[in-house]
Every structure is written in structure tokens, then in C-alpha cells.
Design a protein around this motif. Structure first.
Motif, mmCIF file in Angstrom:
data_model
loop_
_atom_site.group_PDB
_atom_site.id
_atom_site.type_symbol
_atom_site.label_atom_id
_atom_site.label_comp_id
_atom_site.label_asym_id
_atom_site.label_seq_id
_atom_site.Cartn_x
_atom_site.Cartn_y
_atom_site.Cartn_z
ATOM 1 N N GLU A 113 75.680 28.458 73.946
ATOM 2 C CA GLU A 113 76.089 29.953 74.117
ATOM 3 C C GLU A 113 77.046 30.610 73.225
ATOM 4 O O GLU A 113 76.731 31.963 73.323
ATOM 5 C CB GLU A 113 76.673 29.787 75.718
ATOM 6 N N ASP A 114 77.392 29.966 72.386
ATOM 7 C CA ASP A 114 78.416 30.558 71.434
ATOM 8 C C ASP A 114 77.632 30.882 69.907
ATOM 9 O O ASP A 114 78.351 31.497 69.126
ATOM 10 C CB ASP A 114 79.611 29.770 70.879
ATOM 11 N N ASN A 115 76.292 30.465 70.036
ATOM 12 C CA ASN A 115 75.660 30.489 68.698
ATOM 13 C C ASN A 115 75.273 31.800 68.642
ATOM 14 O O ASN A 115 74.195 32.439 69.502
ATOM 15 C CB ASN A 115 74.640 29.630 68.484
ATOM 16 N N GLU A 116 75.633 32.948 67.511
ATOM 17 C CA GLU A 116 74.992 34.090 67.468
ATOM 18 C C GLU A 116 73.728 34.354 67.272
ATOM 19 O O GLU A 116 73.046 35.255 67.735
ATOM 20 C CB GLU A 116 75.764 34.790 66.462
ATOM 21 N N ALA A 117 73.176 33.549 66.499
ATOM 22 C CA ALA A 117 71.619 33.702 66.117
ATOM 23 C C ALA A 117 70.649 33.316 67.332
ATOM 24 O O ALA A 117 69.749 34.125 67.636
ATOM 25 C CB ALA A 117 71.093 32.475 64.947
ATOM 26 N N ILE A 118 71.136 32.309 68.351
ATOM 27 C CA ILE A 118 70.405 32.087 69.378
ATOM 28 C C ILE A 118 70.593 33.304 70.445
ATOM 29 O O ILE A 118 69.773 33.692 71.117
ATOM 30 C CB ILE A 118 70.817 30.827 70.212
ATOM 31 N N ILE A 144 77.023 11.056 71.440
ATOM 32 C CA ILE A 144 77.377 11.908 70.364
ATOM 33 C C ILE A 144 77.245 13.218 70.411
ATOM 34 O O ILE A 144 76.120 13.858 70.600
ATOM 35 C CB ILE A 144 76.503 11.152 69.133
ATOM 36 N N ASP A 145 78.459 13.945 70.344
ATOM 37 C CA ASP A 145 78.467 15.294 70.502
ATOM 38 C C ASP A 145 77.922 16.296 69.375
ATOM 39 O O ASP A 145 78.422 15.647 68.148
ATOM 40 C CB ASP A 145 79.715 15.988 70.759
ATOM 41 N N VAL A 146 76.975 17.277 69.325
ATOM 42 C CA VAL A 146 76.406 17.890 68.185
ATOM 43 C C VAL A 146 76.911 19.437 68.484
ATOM 44 O O VAL A 146 76.197 19.927 69.287
ATOM 45 C CB VAL A 146 75.012 17.824 68.001
ATOM 46 N N ASP A 147 77.928 19.863 67.466
ATOM 47 C CA ASP A 147 78.393 21.193 67.769
ATOM 48 C C ASP A 147 77.365 22.248 66.879
ATOM 49 O O ASP A 147 77.232 22.079 65.952
ATOM 50 C CB ASP A 147 79.604 21.524 67.196
ATOM 51 N N ILE A 148 76.749 22.968 67.669
ATOM 52 C CA ILE A 148 75.808 23.943 67.016
ATOM 53 C C ILE A 148 76.177 25.392 66.850
ATOM 54 O O ILE A 148 75.408 26.258 66.782
ATOM 55 C CB ILE A 148 74.321 23.992 67.739
ATOM 56 N N SER A 149 77.384 25.694 67.605
ATOM 57 C CA SER A 149 78.045 27.158 67.436
ATOM 58 C C SER A 149 77.665 27.564 66.125
ATOM 59 O O SER A 149 77.669 28.993 66.518
ATOM 60 C CB SER A 149 79.568 27.021 68.131
ATOM 61 N N ASN A 150 78.133 27.274 65.053
ATOM 62 C CA ASN A 150 77.897 28.023 63.727
ATOM 63 C C ASN A 150 76.711 27.771 62.901
ATOM 64 O O ASN A 150 76.823 28.040 61.915
ATOM 65 C CB ASN A 150 79.221 27.402 63.020
ATOM 66 N N LEU A 151 75.686 27.405 63.804
ATOM 67 C CA LEU A 151 74.367 27.084 62.921
ATOM 68 C C LEU A 151 73.678 28.095 62.827
ATOM 69 O O LEU A 151 73.246 29.089 63.855
ATOM 70 C CB LEU A 151 73.538 26.086 63.802
ATOM 71 N N ALA A 152 73.490 28.752 61.450
ATOM 72 C CA ALA A 152 72.931 29.899 61.346
ATOM 73 C C ALA A 152 71.292 30.004 61.329
ATOM 74 O O ALA A 152 70.656 28.937 61.187
ATOM 75 C CB ALA A 152 73.183 30.743 59.880
#
Length: 225
Positions: A113-118, A144-152
Motif C-alpha cells: 500500500e506504500d508503493n507509489e508505482a503500484i 521471510i519479510d520482503v519490503d516492496i515499499s520502495n520498489l520502482a
């Protein structure tokens, strides 16, 4: 907090015995490993169902109490009824707390929900939902946690980009040639346009028609001969 499951030794085997157990709210199971002979056991269906409601049960060292004797185990395999989704059989693997084990751990994709591109319409593609790891039982992570918030847009995270806990190794990256096995786990990509989707569907349909025509001609040739 340790998780405990109770069991009784089971002497009889066979489909008839298993059906009889299930009618009495019991299910068959087996425990094996650590150079000991496999042991057939019986579980209470309500107890195992309650245990499995906790996601951590699948990636935890369990205390299996067989006739009041405790063994350290992990759940190695589960069988469920195809229609009712009821557990029908469980495989437990005995473990040595001082020896590494190999098992699969789920990936938790966080902060979508924090990913701007999404938010702007990009699509999150998850190529891998779990990874096989090797570690001591005491180091076994529940996930295993995968943080996708900053994935462009256009970026991805591969196996080597995962934040792996200390003492845990991804088995796919132990084969020597890391680049060959370093597959993509998740990516943020531009959504396909409807025209592209229709074109792909058309190509698949044409390939299927060609294959069916070829098979039909082959069958006809066989009949003519």
C-alpha cells in the motif's frame, strides 16, 4: 513458546483402519528421521486442526508427545481431503537440534500500500512465494519479510536481495554459480494493455488450432494406410 501435539502409537495399518480412525475423529500420521525406525501414530483431528490454524506451526519445531515421550519434529507433509479440505494424514520429521535442516519458508510481501508505482497503476508480480533454506532448527524463521515499499517501476528483487536472518542459507544459492540460480522473486511492472493480452490469446489459439489440424491429418493418414 513451544508448540505441542499429542499422539498415540498405532499398530494397525491400511485403508480400512484409516477410515475407522477418521470416523472416530482421529487421523493417521507417521514420524520418521534421525536414523530411527518410522513410527505409525494417531492424532486427534480437533487438536491438529487447531494447531494448524497457527501459521507458525508449519515452520516451527514442535514437541511431539508420543505415548508421553517427547520428540522434536517439524511438519514435513500434509494430506487433505480434496473436497472438504480436512487434514487426512500428517508426516512428521524427527530432527536433531544440533544439525541443520532443509525446509521451505514462506515469503511475506509487505508495504504494498506504500508503493507509489503500484498506487499509480503498476502491477506487482510475485514469481516466488516460498524459498528452500538450510539452518539449525533453533534459527528457523517462520517467514521471510520482503519490503516492496520502495520498489520502482521495472525494478525487481532477486534471491540475493532478500533480507535473510543470520544463520539461514537459501539452498539455491549454494550451488557455486550464484548468478545462474539468482532468480527474480518479485517485480513491479507496467500492466499489459488489452491489445497485448488479446494478441497473446490469439497466438495461443492459433497454435492450438494448428496442433489440432496436424493431429487430425496424422490420424487421417493412419486410417488411409
Amino acid at each position: 513458546m513451544s508448540l505441542t501435539i499429542n499422539a498415540l502409537t498405532r499398530g494397525d495399518q491400511g485403508k480400512g483402519v484409516s477410515r475407522r480412525l477418521r470416523r472416530n475423529h482421529k487421523i493417521p500420521a507417521i514420524v520418521y528421521g534421525t536414523d530411527k525406525a518410522p513410527s505409525n501414530i494417531t492424532l486427534d483431528i480437533f487438536e491438529i486442526t487447531h494447531l494448524l490454524e497457527n501459521e507458525e506451526s508449519y515452520t516451527s519445531v514442535l514437541d511431539l508427545m508420543v505415548d508421553k515421550k517427547k520428540e522434536a519434529v517439524i511438519i514435513k507433509d500434509l494430506q487433505r481431503h480434496p473436497a472438504k479440505n480436512i487434514v487426512t494424514h500428517v508426516d512428521f520429521l524427527r530432527i536433531n537440534l544440533k544439525q541443520a535442516i532443509v525446509t521451505s519458508i514462506p515469503l511475506h510481501f509487505n508495504n504494498e500500500e506504500d508503493n507509489e508505482a503500484i498506487r499509480l497503476g503498476a502491477v506487482l508480480n510475485q514469481f516466488v512465494t516460498s524459498v528452500e533454506v538450510s539452518c539449525l532448527p533453533t534459527d528457523l524463521p517462520h517467514a521471510i519479510d520482503v519490503d516492496i515499499s520502495n520498489l520502482a517501476m521495472g525494478e525487481h528483487i532477486s534471491l540475493t536481495g532478500l533480507n535473510i536472518p543470520k544463520g539461514v542459507v537459501i539452498t539455491a544459492l549454494t550451488h557455486g554459480d550464484i548468478e545462474a540460480y539468482d532468480q527474480s522473486v518479485v517485480a513491479v511492472q507496467e500492466p499489459k494493455k488489452m491489445a497485448e493480452i488479446e494478441e497473446e490469446a490469439s497466438v495461443v489459439a492459433e497454435d492450438t488450432d494448428d496442433e489440432n489440424t496436424e493431429n487430425s491429418d496424422t490420424d487421417k493418414d493412419k486410417l488411409d494406410s
